[in-house]
Design a protein around this motif. Structure first.
Motif, PDB file in Angstrom:
ATOM      1  N   PHE A 137      57.253  54.657  69.993  1.00 20.58           N
ATOM      2  CA  PHE A 137      58.511  55.405  69.933  1.00 20.58           C
ATOM      3  C   PHE A 137      58.344  56.775  70.573  1.00 20.58           C
ATOM      4  O   PHE A 137      59.206  57.217  71.358  1.00 20.58           O
ATOM      5  N   ILE A 275      69.340  53.317  68.052  1.00 26.23           N
ATOM      6  CA  ILE A 275      67.931  53.392  67.672  1.00 26.23           C
ATOM      7  C   ILE A 275      67.841  52.999  66.205  1.00 26.23           C
ATOM      8  O   ILE A 275      68.221  53.765  65.305  1.00 26.23           O
ATOM      9  N   TRP A 283      63.493  52.083  65.496  1.00 25.70           N
ATOM     10  CA  TRP A 283      63.052  53.323  64.854  1.00 25.70           C
ATOM     11  C   TRP A 283      61.812  53.007  64.026  1.00 25.70           C
ATOM     12  O   TRP A 283      61.821  52.069  63.233  1.00 25.70           O
TER      13      TRP A 283
END
Length: 361
Positions: A137, A275, A283
């Motif tokens: 991420f 997200i 996430w």
């Protein structure tokens, strides 16, 4: 005995020996000299005579007290090794171990070694698979940021939080001074009154607050249907003047957020730009240190809301509304800058816990 001057003590001693060393007769004579209310008692005469016979003086001799240590080079040299071996040892225990007074030890640590006591920082437990997800991420965000320097400013970070009506009572910081324990008791309900708040935060400001409640204004739990109602009835109208074409929407992996119906609804405004777990980019779980709502918004709001000690849920909601409305855009932009710093630190730590990053409003 200190209330008598040196000359008065000499008179007491002379009177004692002139009257056959009789304490009763000495007291009677002294009452004529000093007056009944100001004359010494028999016990005072006894202590003075004993002191005179032991020391040959009636003067007050100050007690030497405990031995004092100083910040000598030898003492300063002992402390770093002690700290290196056991950094968590208390100041009192270390003082006893090294034979240095607590005051001197504290001065050595702070003034000579420039050390400070730090509290242990509590953070979210990470599972073994979380590190890779967090690193992926972080790398994705930083790549997007390199392509477009304003990418992070176009992400709306969202979250919910509970605000309890009795939240202003902090037993850790509450102390009541007195000679006796006042036995003060703070009554708390088993299910305390609270309100549940949803907010979105991006570089353009804070969206909300929106409250999860029924028609009577009572707090309700968050489920998928109620979450979608907040999105339709509150979030969509709040975004009426915002161009969402190039914006992203972030949410955590709560069940109410990740159902198929919810993701489909979010795609109406944010196509291919969600997200989230089961979204367009995942996430990472257990990453509250990366979420602006967690590392800034909720802590900041709660620190302000309970200052005025709201007595009803309505007052609590009014305080939440007031504090959030006072957060200006400049603060939100600095929060997003701090988010980028945190993502960078997360990448550098291979998805692990990051060094302490201080955020100042």
């Amino acid at each position: 005995m200190e209330r008598f001057t040196k000359e008065e003590r000499v008179i007491i001693v002379k009177t004692h020996y002139r009257n056959g060393e009789s304490y009763a007769e000495t007291v009677r004579r002294l009452r004529r000299i000093f007056g009944r209310n100001n004359a010494p008692t028999a016990s005072t005469v006894l202590r003075l005579i004993k002191k005179f016979e032991e020391t040959g003086s009636v003067a007050t001799i100050k007690s030497p007290g405990r031995d004092r240590t100083v910040r000598t080079e030898q003492n300063i040299a002992l402390v770093p090794d002690s700290v290196a071996v056991s950094p968590q040892k208390s100041l009192q225990r270390r003082s006893q171990q090294l034979g240095i007074s607590t005051t001197s030890l504290q001065r050595i640590l702070k003034k000579d070694l420039h050390m400070h006591p730090y509290k242990i920082q509590l953070t979210q437990y990470l599972k073994p698979t979380d590190h890779l997800k967090r690193r992926n991420f972080a790398e994705w965000i930083l790549t997007k940021q390199e392509e477009d320097n304003n990418f992070a400013k176009r992400i709306i970070f969202s979250d919910e939080a509970h605000f309890h009506l009795c939240g202003f009572v902090n037993r850790q910081n509450c102390r009541i001074w007195g000679q006796e324990n006042p036995r003060v008791i703070q009554e708390c309900q088993m299910h305390p009154l609270r309100t549940t708040v949803w907010c979105g935060l991006w570089a353009g400001g804070v969206i909300g607050p929106f409250f999860f409640e029924d028609f009577d204004g009572h707090a309700v739990t968050v489920n998928g249907e109620r979450y979608r109602e907040i999105v339709r009835n509150n979030l969509w109208p709040a975004l009426g003047q915002v161009d969402t074409a190039n914006m992203w929407f972030q949410q955590d992996g709560a069940t109410s957020h990740t159902s198929r119906e919810t993701i489909t609804l979010l795609h109406e405004k944010f196509p291919q730009s969600v997200i989230s777990l089961r979204g367009d980019f995942e996430w990472p779980p257990r990453s509250c240190d990366l979420t602006p709502c967690d590392f800034f918004l909720w802590g900041y709001v709660k620190s302000k809301v309970y200052v005025n000690r709201p007595q009803t849920v309505l007052q609590l909601k009014e305080e939440i509304q007031r504090v959030i409305n006072d957060i200006d855009r400049d603060v939100c932009e600095r929060v997003i800058t701090n988010f980028i710093n945190r993502v960078t630190a997360c990448r550098d730590s291979a998805g692990g816990h990051m060094p302490d990053i201080i955020f100042r409003t």
